[in-house]
Every structure is written in structure tokens, then in C-alpha cells.
Design a protein around this motif. Structure first.
Motif, PDB file in Angstrom:
ATOM      1  N   GLN A   1     -18.227  15.673  13.714  1.00 57.65           N
ATOM      2  CA  GLN A   1     -18.475  14.769  12.487  1.00 57.65           C
ATOM      3  C   GLN A   1     -17.854  13.422  12.953  1.00 57.65           C
ATOM      4  OE1 GLN A   1     -17.039  15.973   8.943  1.00 57.65           O
ATOM      5  NE2 GLN A   1     -17.670  18.169   8.968  1.00 57.65           N
ATOM      6  N   ALA A   2     -16.825  13.067  13.629  1.00 58.87           N
ATOM      7  CA  ALA A   2     -16.580  11.973  13.806  1.00 58.87           C
ATOM      8  C   ALA A   2     -17.647  10.927  14.624  1.00 58.87           C
ATOM      9  CB  ALA A   2     -15.112  11.869  14.636  1.00 58.87           C
ATOM     10  N   ALA A   3     -17.841  11.967  15.657  1.00 54.65           N
ATOM     11  CA  ALA A   3     -19.048  11.270  16.471  1.00 54.65           C
ATOM     12  C   ALA A   3     -20.412  10.798  15.561  1.00 54.65           C
ATOM     13  CB  ALA A   3     -19.660  12.421  17.579  1.00 54.65           C
ATOM     14  N   TYR A   4     -20.998  11.796  14.728  1.00 51.45           N
ATOM     15  CA  TYR A   4     -21.777  11.433  13.754  1.00 51.45           C
ATOM     16  C   TYR A   4     -21.713  10.346  13.199  1.00 51.45           C
ATOM     17  CZ  TYR A   4     -25.677  12.665  10.339  1.00 51.45           C
ATOM     18  OH  TYR A   4     -26.715  12.691   9.579  1.00 51.45           O
ATOM     19  N   GLU A   5     -20.460  10.240  12.326  1.00 49.81           N
ATOM     20  CA  GLU A   5     -20.285   8.978  11.642  1.00 49.81           C
ATOM     21  C   GLU A   5     -20.146   7.783  12.295  1.00 49.81           C
ATOM     22  OE1 GLU A   5     -16.489  10.152  10.101  1.00 49.81           O
ATOM     23  OE2 GLU A   5     -17.341  11.761   8.773  1.00 49.81           O
ATOM     24  N   GLU A   6     -19.691   7.882  13.522  1.00 47.90           N
ATOM     25  CA  GLU A   6     -19.882   6.476  14.491  1.00 47.90           C
ATOM     26  C   GLU A   6     -21.207   6.335  14.854  1.00 47.90           C
ATOM     27  OE1 GLU A   6     -17.786   5.128  18.573  1.00 47.90           O
ATOM     28  OE2 GLU A   6     -16.888   6.421  17.301  1.00 47.90           O
ATOM     29  N   LEU A   7     -22.078   7.211  15.170  1.00 47.17           N
ATOM     30  CA  LEU A   7     -23.595   6.887  15.693  1.00 47.17           C
ATOM     31  C   LEU A   7     -24.391   6.501  14.410  1.00 47.17           C
ATOM     32  CD1 LEU A   7     -23.779   9.957  18.308  1.00 47.17           C
ATOM     33  CD2 LEU A   7     -24.082   7.476  18.669  1.00 47.17           C
ATOM     34  N   ALA A   8     -24.182   7.196  13.267  1.00 50.10           N
ATOM     35  CA  ALA A   8     -25.095   6.880  12.117  1.00 50.10           C
ATOM     36  C   ALA A   8     -24.484   5.437  11.315  1.00 50.10           C
ATOM     37  CB  ALA A   8     -24.755   7.880  10.868  1.00 50.10           C
ATOM     38  N   GLY A   9     -23.366   5.155  12.121  1.00 48.57           N
ATOM     39  CA  GLY A   9     -22.843   3.842  11.407  1.00 48.57           C
ATOM     40  C   GLY A   9     -23.345   2.736  12.180  1.00 48.57           C
TER      41      GLY A   9
ATOM     42  N   ASP B   1     -29.287  19.335  14.381  1.00 49.72           N
ATOM     43  CA  ASP B   1     -30.662  19.415  14.440  1.00 49.72           C
ATOM     44  C   ASP B   1     -31.299  18.397  15.141  1.00 49.72           C
ATOM     45  OD1 ASP B   1     -30.522  22.032  13.174  1.00 49.72           O
ATOM     46  OD2 ASP B   1     -30.614  21.257  11.348  1.00 49.72           O
ATOM     47  N   LEU B   2     -30.641  17.502  15.621  1.00 49.27           N
ATOM     48  CA  LEU B   2     -31.254  16.395  16.499  1.00 49.27           C
ATOM     49  C   LEU B   2     -30.266  15.937  17.294  1.00 49.27           C
ATOM     50  CD1 LEU B   2     -31.280  13.185  14.194  1.00 49.27           C
ATOM     51  CD2 LEU B   2     -29.569  14.778  14.133  1.00 49.27           C
ATOM     52  N   PRO B   3     -30.622  15.356  18.637  1.00 48.04           N
ATOM     53  CA  PRO B   3     -29.857  14.907  19.513  1.00 48.04           C
ATOM     54  C   PRO B   3     -29.215  13.595  19.020  1.00 48.04           C
ATOM     55  CG  PRO B   3     -32.159  15.414  20.596  1.00 48.04           C
ATOM     56  CD  PRO B   3     -32.150  15.301  18.880  1.00 48.04           C
ATOM     57  N   PRO B   4     -27.757  13.383  19.849  1.00 52.10           N
ATOM     58  CA  PRO B   4     -26.937  12.222  19.183  1.00 52.10           C
ATOM     59  C   PRO B   4     -27.986  10.932  19.543  1.00 52.10           C
ATOM     60  CG  PRO B   4     -26.113  13.209  21.074  1.00 52.10           C
ATOM     61  CD  PRO B   4     -27.189  14.252  20.873  1.00 52.10           C
ATOM     62  N   GLY B   5     -28.735  10.794  20.776  1.00 54.18           N
ATOM     63  CA  GLY B   5     -29.431   9.620  20.760  1.00 54.18           C
ATOM     64  C   GLY B   5     -30.574   9.296  19.686  1.00 54.18           C
ATOM     65  N   GLU B   6     -31.177  10.442  19.216  1.00 54.07           N
ATOM     66  CA  GLU B   6     -32.169  10.212  18.171  1.00 54.07           C
ATOM     67  C   GLU B   6     -31.483   9.663  16.793  1.00 54.07           C
ATOM     68  OE1 GLU B   6     -35.556  12.895  15.861  1.00 54.07           O
ATOM     69  OE2 GLU B   6     -34.912  13.790  17.844  1.00 54.07           O
TER      70      GLU B   6
END
Length: 328
Positions: A263-271, A303-308
Motif C-alpha cells: 500500500q505504501a508503494a501504491y500510494e507513492e507511485l499513484a502520487g 491487478d497491474l504492474p507498478p510501472g503501469e
């Protein structure tokens, strides 16, 4: 070597012309945004204290004041902290939640950052105040509301211990390792929870330990070697008890830790922060140091790679999911 007092704010450090603005701004920054109204033009004030993990303990000494936290101040910023105050000198009146309390030296009181309050201290003031994030306290909102603006005598029993502990923590800089700080925070949280109405009988110790464990995890997500043994030691409990606490919520310790890292990685990438940085560096910063393993876990979870996610973050909401079910 004895600890040294941490002096955060002192009006003597600035010129007389700057003193009023300096004092008002720093009181708001140190505690919460509020109206600061000194009783005289000759402002003199000093704030000192220390921190324990997420808990801050401050001592404020100044000329007489009125402090008022208004609805507009709450809309501006609410750290959602429960304040525990010890009056060291003077007489103070505190209003919150439809109650008015009058404190004399040695008295204690709770007040909440999330609702309006007012302090009136006509003469020189001296408070010790502990600021605890409410999410760390295993108490109900009803208990918090019923416990504010009520005078507690600090002359004997548990209130006297809590009073002395808060004063001691404000006097000394705590430079111990994170595990020691968590243990001290645990002690303070336990004392204060027991002082709130009805919580001593209703609050299981496991709720306190669970919240402290989660707090420790949040502060150490980036440590790839973080283990259940480290978390248990920080909370002064056994590893087997730690596993039982998380199992009660449908989690394994490893599963909860993995979920919070993702979740921490998601929030950083989405931000969209640091767009030129390799995706693997984000995973590393969140404690997932193997790039291929990070990518596999991330894709399985979201359901998707971090780069996407980084490329399409403008069209996707953040996850912001509170772990609540078993995830391995």
C-alpha cells in the motif's frame, strides 16, 4: 550522562518587534492551530519537551493567555490528537464539549483537538501537555468525549503516576532506540487510557499492544529485515502473543507487513512523486528490495504492474485500504 532539556521555542531568541508573531506561529505549530491571545503586550514564553515515537510531550511556560480552538482552526488542520494536560502553576479554566473545568496546580485534564476548546489562564501559566494520536489509544469515541474537560486530581494513585511520568518526559530528551521509545510510549498510553471514563474495565491490553505493533510497523516499513521478533520486542510482548493478536484480526504478521508495504508503494507511485526514479527504488524504500518479487506481489495485489500504475496514475484512485482480512 544526564539527558538535556530540549528547548524548542523561546521568545528571548528573537527581537521584541518579532516576538508576538513568533510566539503565536510557533504555539500553533507545536500544538494545534488556534487563537493565541496573551494577557499583556510584553509576551514572554518558552516551550520545551521531547518525543516518543508518535507521542509528543511539551512544557509551555508563559504570561497569562487565552487559547481558543475554533471550528475554522479545526477545518484548517486536525492532527486528531488527544491532549493530556498537567497544570504546574496558576489557575486555569478549560471549556470543551459543554463542560467547564477549573484546574489548580497538580490537577490533570484531557481535551481533544477535533472539537472546539478554550483555555483561560489570567496569570503566568505553566502546563505540561502530552499529545497522543487518538488512533493509538484503544478507547471509544464516546469515552473520549465523556472524558474531556473534567478535572482529575493528581495527588494520589494512578493520576499521580501519570502526572509524574508526563512531567519527566517533558524534562528530558529521549534518545533511546526506537524499541525503547515504543516501550515508553506504551507505558504512557496505558496510563492515560486507564484514566478515561470506563476504559480501565473495558479496554483489553491486547488492543493496546495491537495498536503499538501496527505503529512500530508503520515506522519501519523500509527495513527489509523487520521480523516478528523485532516487533514483539518493541512492544514488550512474546512472538507467540504477537501472532495471536494479528490472528484475531484475520492476519498473519507477515501478511499484514507485506500489505502495508504494498500500500505504501501504491500510494507513492499513484502520487506521482519522483517520476524519473526507477520503480524498483520505490519498492526498495518500502522494504521490498527484490525488484522482480516486488513487481509480482504488486501485480497480484492491484491487478497491474507498478510501472503501469505510475504511467496511468492520473486516472486511478489511490488504494488507501485499511487491512481487514486475511492476506497470507
Amino acid at each position: 550522562m544526564p539527558s538535556q532539556e530540549l528547548v524548542a521555542i523561546d521568545t528571548q531568541q528573537v527581537s521584541e518587534a518579532e516576538r508576538a508573531d513568533y510566539w503565536r506561529a510557533n504555539v500553533c505549530d507545536t500544538f494545534v492551530p488556534l487563537l493565541v491571545r496573551p494577557a499583556c503586550d510584553d509576551i514572554g514564553g518558552r516551550i520545551a519537551g521531547s518525543s516518543l515515537a508518535e507521542t509528543h510531550v511539551r512544557r509551555i511556560r508563559a504570561v497569562g493567555h487565552e487559547f481558543e480552538r475554533r471550528p475554522a482552526d479545526i477545518r484548517r488542520s486536525d492532527p486528531e490528537v488527544l491532549h493530556f494536560m498537567v497544570l504546574n502553576r496558576g489557575v486555569t479554566q478549560v471549556d470543551q464539549d459543554g463542560r467547564t473545568a477549573t484546574l489548580h496546580p497538580g490537577d490533570l485534564l484531557f481535551y481533544d483537538s477535533s472539537r472546539p476548546f478554550r483555555f483561560i489562564t489570567p496569570n503566568a501559566l505553566d502546563y505540561t501537555i502530552a499529545l497522543l494520536p487518538k488512533r493509538l489509544l484503544p478507547v471509544s469515541e464516546q469515552s473520549v468525549r465523556s472524558g474531556t474537560a473534567r478535572t482529575l486530581s493528581g495527588n494520589e494513585g494512578l493520576p499521580a503516576v501519570a502526572r509524574d511520568l508526563a512531567r519527566a518526559l517533558a524534562r528530558h530528551a529521549i534518545s533511546d532506540a526506537a524499541e525503547r521509545q515504543l516501550a515508553l510510549q506504551h507505558t504512557l498510553v496505558g496510563f492515560l487510557a486507564a484514566l478515561l471514563p470506563g476504559e480501565a474495565a473495558q479496554t483489553p491490553s491486547g488492543a493496546i499492544h495491537r495498536r503499538l505493533a501496527r505503529s512500530f510497523i508503520e515506522h519501519h516499513l523500509g527495513d527489509p529485515d523487520l521480523s516478528p521478533a523485532d516487533i514483539a520486542a518493541a512492544c514488550s510482548i512474546s512472538v507467540s502473543y504477537l501472532h495471536r493478536l494479528f490472528a484475531d484480526d484475520g492476519w498473519t504478521v507477515a501478511g499484514y507487513l507485506r500489505e502495508r508495504r504494498l500500500q505504501a508503494a501504491y500510494e507513492e507511485l499513484a502520487g506521482g512523486r519522483n517520476p524519473g526514479e526507477p520503480v524498483s527504488a520505490v519498492g526498495h524504500r518500502c522494504g521490498l528490495v527484490d525488484p522482480s518479487h516486488f513487481s509480482r506481489l504488486f501485480k497480484a495485489r492491484f491487478d497491474l504492474p507498478p510501472g503501469e500504475l505510475r504511467r496511468t496514475s492520473g486516472a486511478l484512485p489511490g488504494s488507501n485500504v485499511e487491512p481487514s482480512s486475511t492476506a497470507g
